[in-house]
Design an enzyme around this catalytic site. Structure first.
Site, PDB file in Angstrom:
ATOM      1  N   HIS A 139       0.858  -1.181   0.000  1.00 28.47           N
ATOM      2  CA  HIS A 139       0.000   0.000   0.000  1.00 28.47           C
ATOM      3  C   HIS A 139       0.894   1.231   0.000  1.00 28.47           C
ATOM      4  O   HIS A 139       1.295   1.697   1.069  1.00 28.47           O
ATOM      5  CB  HIS A 139      -0.863   0.060   1.269  1.00 28.47           C
ATOM      6  CG  HIS A 139      -1.939  -0.975   1.347  1.00 28.47           C
ATOM      7  ND1 HIS A 139      -2.569  -1.289   2.536  1.00 28.47           N
ATOM      8  CD2 HIS A 139      -2.512  -1.746   0.388  1.00 28.47           C
ATOM      9  CE1 HIS A 139      -3.488  -2.226   2.303  1.00 28.47           C
ATOM     10  NE2 HIS A 139      -3.462  -2.527   1.011  1.00 28.47           N
ATOM     11  N   HIS A 167       7.146   1.589   5.534  1.00 28.89           N
ATOM     12  CA  HIS A 167       8.181   2.508   5.035  1.00 28.89           C
ATOM     13  C   HIS A 167       7.706   3.941   5.240  1.00 28.89           C
ATOM     14  O   HIS A 167       6.519   4.194   5.356  1.00 28.89           O
ATOM     15  CB  HIS A 167       8.502   2.215   3.574  1.00 28.89           C
ATOM     16  CG  HIS A 167       9.436   1.043   3.459  1.00 28.89           C
ATOM     17  ND1 HIS A 167      10.580   1.063   2.708  1.00 28.89           N
ATOM     18  CD2 HIS A 167       9.403  -0.171   4.071  1.00 28.89           C
ATOM     19  CE1 HIS A 167      11.205  -0.095   2.840  1.00 28.89           C
ATOM     20  NE2 HIS A 167      10.512  -0.870   3.655  1.00 28.89           N
ATOM     21  N   GLU A 197      11.072   1.066   7.937  1.00 29.31           N
ATOM     22  CA  GLU A 197      12.227   1.744   7.360  1.00 29.31           C
ATOM     23  C   GLU A 197      12.678   2.788   8.382  1.00 29.31           C
ATOM     24  O   GLU A 197      13.152   2.426   9.441  1.00 29.31           O
ATOM     25  CB  GLU A 197      11.820   2.333   6.014  1.00 29.31           C
ATOM     26  CG  GLU A 197      12.968   2.728   5.124  1.00 29.31           C
ATOM     27  CD  GLU A 197      12.488   3.411   3.867  1.00 29.31           C
ATOM     28  OE1 GLU A 197      13.106   3.209   2.824  1.00 29.31           O
ATOM     29  OE2 GLU A 197      11.501   4.178   3.912  1.00 29.31           O
ATOM     30  N   GLU A 219      17.856   1.420  -1.003  1.00 27.11           N
ATOM     31  CA  GLU A 219      17.399   2.133  -2.196  1.00 27.11           C
ATOM     32  C   GLU A 219      18.238   3.370  -2.493  1.00 27.11           C
ATOM     33  O   GLU A 219      18.384   3.766  -3.645  1.00 27.11           O
ATOM     34  CB  GLU A 219      15.918   2.497  -2.060  1.00 27.11           C
ATOM     35  CG  GLU A 219      15.638   3.463  -0.929  1.00 27.11           C
ATOM     36  CD  GLU A 219      14.148   3.535  -0.569  1.00 27.11           C
ATOM     37  OE1 GLU A 219      13.452   2.512  -0.706  1.00 27.11           O
ATOM     38  OE2 GLU A 219      13.697   4.615  -0.153  1.00 27.11           O
TER      39      GLU A 219
HETATM   40  C1  NOJ Z   1       9.868   4.246  -0.826  1.00 31.47           C
HETATM   41  C2  NOJ Z   1      10.102   2.931  -0.167  1.00 31.47           C
HETATM   42  O1  NOJ Z   1      11.139   3.005   0.783  1.00 31.47           O
HETATM   43  C3  NOJ Z   1      10.424   1.919  -1.227  1.00 31.47           C
HETATM   44  O2  NOJ Z   1      10.768   0.693  -0.648  1.00 31.47           O
HETATM   45  C4  NOJ Z   1       9.262   1.793  -2.172  1.00 31.47           C
HETATM   46  O3  NOJ Z   1       9.635   0.951  -3.233  1.00 31.47           O
HETATM   47  C5  NOJ Z   1       8.868   3.152  -2.753  1.00 31.47           C
HETATM   48  N1  NOJ Z   1       8.740   4.119  -1.719  1.00 31.47           N
HETATM   49  C6  NOJ Z   1       7.545   3.075  -3.515  1.00 31.47           C
HETATM   50  O4  NOJ Z   1       6.502   2.797  -2.637  1.00 31.47           O
END
Ligand code: NOJ
Length: 679
Positions: A380, A449, A468, A474
């Site tokens: 989500h 996250h 997170e 990332e």
């Molecule tokens: C930031 C999140 O940390 C990442 O894991 C996710 O892929 C993107 N937002 C898109 O929701």
């Protein structure tokens, strides 16, 4: 009289003489007698003091509140009464870094009443553990204080010296996603917690909070003269907290250890949370997952619908096959639902949480996954459009539950929630808690996250698995500053990780990914990438790379083997910002795992395996930086070897610059003893 008492007495005499006043003082000690919290009412103003043996850790520091349209609860108090109690019970975590935790403390509650016509009362509760102190305010139910608005919490932390701090800034658009800086207390502006510091005498202290339930997140600012002030993240109208009595604040926590390792093994935050509120927790299970995720961060796939759409039925099946082949329990699928087209982080209101894109067949995929004994992990992304999400939330979780999905990753990418509120104020604290409770109703575990920081609520809601709230993997894919530097993972265990589990998403094997992002890379060695699975705890742990990058990679075996649920945790080496080595015992076998990571410098760290069972021979499966490995020029050079070890073996962890080492230690069979050489 004990020395610590003499010390507090001297301090009180000095303090009280300065302000020439009437004062009342009450102390409570930790079970082992080393820590003392002293409450002091001086001239009607509440203060507290913390000492550790002969050291004053926190000098008389103010407590109380400023309220809106109401007289402050900061002075004019009298001490009405006080109560004391002790507690000592051991509890079992459903999952975690250690199986059992001893909750052992002495408690002092002081009841204060203001000396005016309104006679408002305020309680302060201190719990003193061997590893630190927690205190909280309680607003009792009372005629003169019904609903109220807190404009400021006046709690201070006045230190004796200008300590060194590891911090990330508060009130920035990327929430908690900043690299840690180290500086002196008087050099900071406003920072997030956990805030870790080192005193001149070599003590390590962490300020944070526990059980943040219906309140604003606490940040800390330099208040002058070696003092930190509490700064609550406000609502957009400036109010800090809206409440009605009876009401409890979160605990303010002060963890104190004589080594950085002691901060990692402290259980204070969890102990200050309430026991589990979910009756049946049989559906809550830690696990490892792969997912349609890294491909989007690299630009190989898109979240949005189109020719490079990642979450297609065909592609998800490929990931499910991979997960089934390698024993992963979950496959995360991002970008399966309507709302990703265009500038989604500005338009969270477009997300629909029950309508898939036409090339994603939910029924077919959930059947396919179930047949292979794999579960899809839902997603989500809300773009922090909270109204839109809350309107759909029940349906959204019910939709996943119907399709056999019991883990959901949530996301709140945006600089402000509903375009107006900070992610860390009371509005969002309430929202995040609402999501945890709603998810529990549908037997759904969460990976959040862009979260509110962890304050240990996993004890009460063990479906709140991981989150997170820091710079994760990332950033290596797209950050313009070049990604996470080699020392990042040597700071996190002593700062962010003191709050709780982190979904860092390790496991990148193609460290350069030049095909997709020639200007970015992972800034450490492959062996260090493996070590993260042990060093950075998460009950849901991802193997984040594209499945094709794991083909024919012997090092992938470590990721397939490593557990996510531990019986015991030992910190073997710990120097903040330099290196850390952690050993953990699997909760479901006799295996041990070691992870060690270094910053940009090489290390040679000796470790005695004295935590192993005596009389048992083990095989150590070692994933080490090769002799010529170096994070800059030769990060992929890894040496995998097997050696016989026992509880008397000293092993040498040789870490390359920006390197690491990961070891699985399992009981040896008769064949192993024949085949492998002693270490
Ligand atoms: C930031 C999140 O940390 C990442 O894991 C996710 O892929 C993107 N937002 C898109 O929701």
């Amino acid at each position: 009289m004990r020395l610590s008492k003499i010390l507090v007495a001297i301090m009180l005499v000095v303090f009280c003489c300065i302000s020439i006043s009437i004062s009342r003082e009450l102390s409570v000690q930790s079970p082992d007698g080393t820590l003392t919290a002293t409450f002091l009412l001086n001239n009607g103003i509440p203060y507290y003091i913390i000492t550790r043996e002969t050291d004053v850790i926190i000098k008389p520091s103010r407590m109380g509140f400023d309220l809106k349209d109401n007289k402050a609860l900061r002075d004019n108090f009298s001490l009405e009464s006080s109560t004391r109690s002790s507690f000592d019970r051991t509890w079992t975590q459903p999952w975690g870094e250690t199986k059992t935790i001893r909750n052992h403390y002495n408690e002092l509650t002081v009841q204060l009443r203001q000396q005016d016509a309104q006679q408002r009362s305020l309680d302060i509760i201190f719990r003193v553990f061997d590893d630190g102190i927690g205190f909280r305010y309680h607003f009792p139910e009372q005629a003169a204080l019904d609903s109220f608005a807190i404009m400021d919490e006046l709690t201070e932390f006045k230190f004796m010296n200008n300590h060194s701090l590891w911090w990330i800034p508060a009130y920035r658009d990327n929430r908690y996603e900043y690299l840690f800086s180290k500086s002196l207390l008087n050099e900071i502006d406003t920072v997030h917690t956990p805030l870790t510091m080192k005193t001149g005498k070599g003590l390590y202290i962490c300020l944070h909070e526990a059980n943040l339930t219906d309140y604003a997140g606490m940040t800390l600012f330099d208040n002058g003269k070696n003092s930190l002030g509490c700064d609550l993240v406000p609502w957009s109208d400036g109010v800090k907290v809206r409440a009605s009595a009876p009401f409890d604040t979160p605990w303010r926590t002060i963890q104190i250890a004589d080594s950085p390792a002691g901060l990692i093994t402290s259980q204070l935050i969890l102990n200050l949370n309430e026991p589990c509120k979910i009756e049946d927790i049989s559906w809550i299970k830690p696990g490892k997952y792969v997912g349609i995720w890294w491909g989007m961060h690299l630009g190989k796939y898109t979240w949005a619908y189109g020719s490079r759409h990642g979450a297609t039925t065909k592609n998800v099946k490929r990931y499910v096959d991979f997960a089934a082949r390698h024993g992963f329990s979950g496959v995360l699928v991002e970008g399966w639902n309507l709302g990703w087209d265009g500038n989604w982080f500005e338009h969270g209101e477009r997300f629909n949480f029950t309508t898939p894109y036409p090339d994603f067949h939910m029924e077919e995929l959930s059947r396919y996954a179930q047949d292979k004994n794999v579960e899809l992990i839902g997603h989500h992304e809300t773009g922090a459009a909270i109204d839109n999400y809350e309107r759909q939330m029940e349906d959204a979780f019910a939709f996943y539950q119907q399709h056999g999905i019991n883990i959901v990753k949530t996301g709140y990418v945006s600089t402000r929630a509903n375009k107006t509120e900070w992610h860390h104020g009371q509005f969002m604290v309430q929202h995040y808690r609402n999501v945890v409770e709603t998810a529990a109703k549908y037997h759904i575990m969460l990976d959040v996250h862009e979260p509110i920081k962890d304050t240990g609520i996993r004890r009460t809601y063990p479906n709140m698995m991981t989150r997170e709230g820091a710079r994760g993997q990332e950033y290596n894919a797209w950050s313009q500053d070049g990604g996470n530097p080699p020392d990042h993972l040597t700071i996190l265990p002593f700062t962010r990780m003191l709050a709780g589990p982190f979904d860092y998403t390790p496991g990148i094997f193609d460290l350069y990914f030049d095909e997709y992002k020639p200007d970015n890379r992972v800034n450490h060695t492959l062996a260090k990438e493996l070590a993260i699975y042990v060093v950075i705890y998460s009950p849901l742990q991802m193997a984040a790379d594209l499945p094709e990058n794991y083909e024919n990679q012997p090092a992938f075996k470590f990721i397939a083997d490593v557990p996510v649920d531990w019986e015991e945790t030992h910190v073997i080496h710990a120097r903040i910002g330099d290196y850390v080595t952690i050993a953990r015992k699997d909760r479901h076998s006799a295996d041990w795992y070691i992870g060690s990571v270094s910053d940009e410098n090489p290390r040679l760290l000796k470790t005695r395996l004295d935590f192993l069972e005596p009389k048992q021979t083990y095989v150590a499966e070692i994933y080490a930086d090769a002799v010529d490995a170096d994070w800059k020029d030769n990060p992929l050079a890894i040496e995998i070897k097997k050696k016989l070890v026992d509880h008397k073996t000293d092993i040498m962890l040789k870490l390359a610059p920006g390197g690491g080492q990961a070891i699985r230690i399992r009981p040896a069979s008769a064949d192993d003893i024949r085949i492998y050489q002693p270490y």
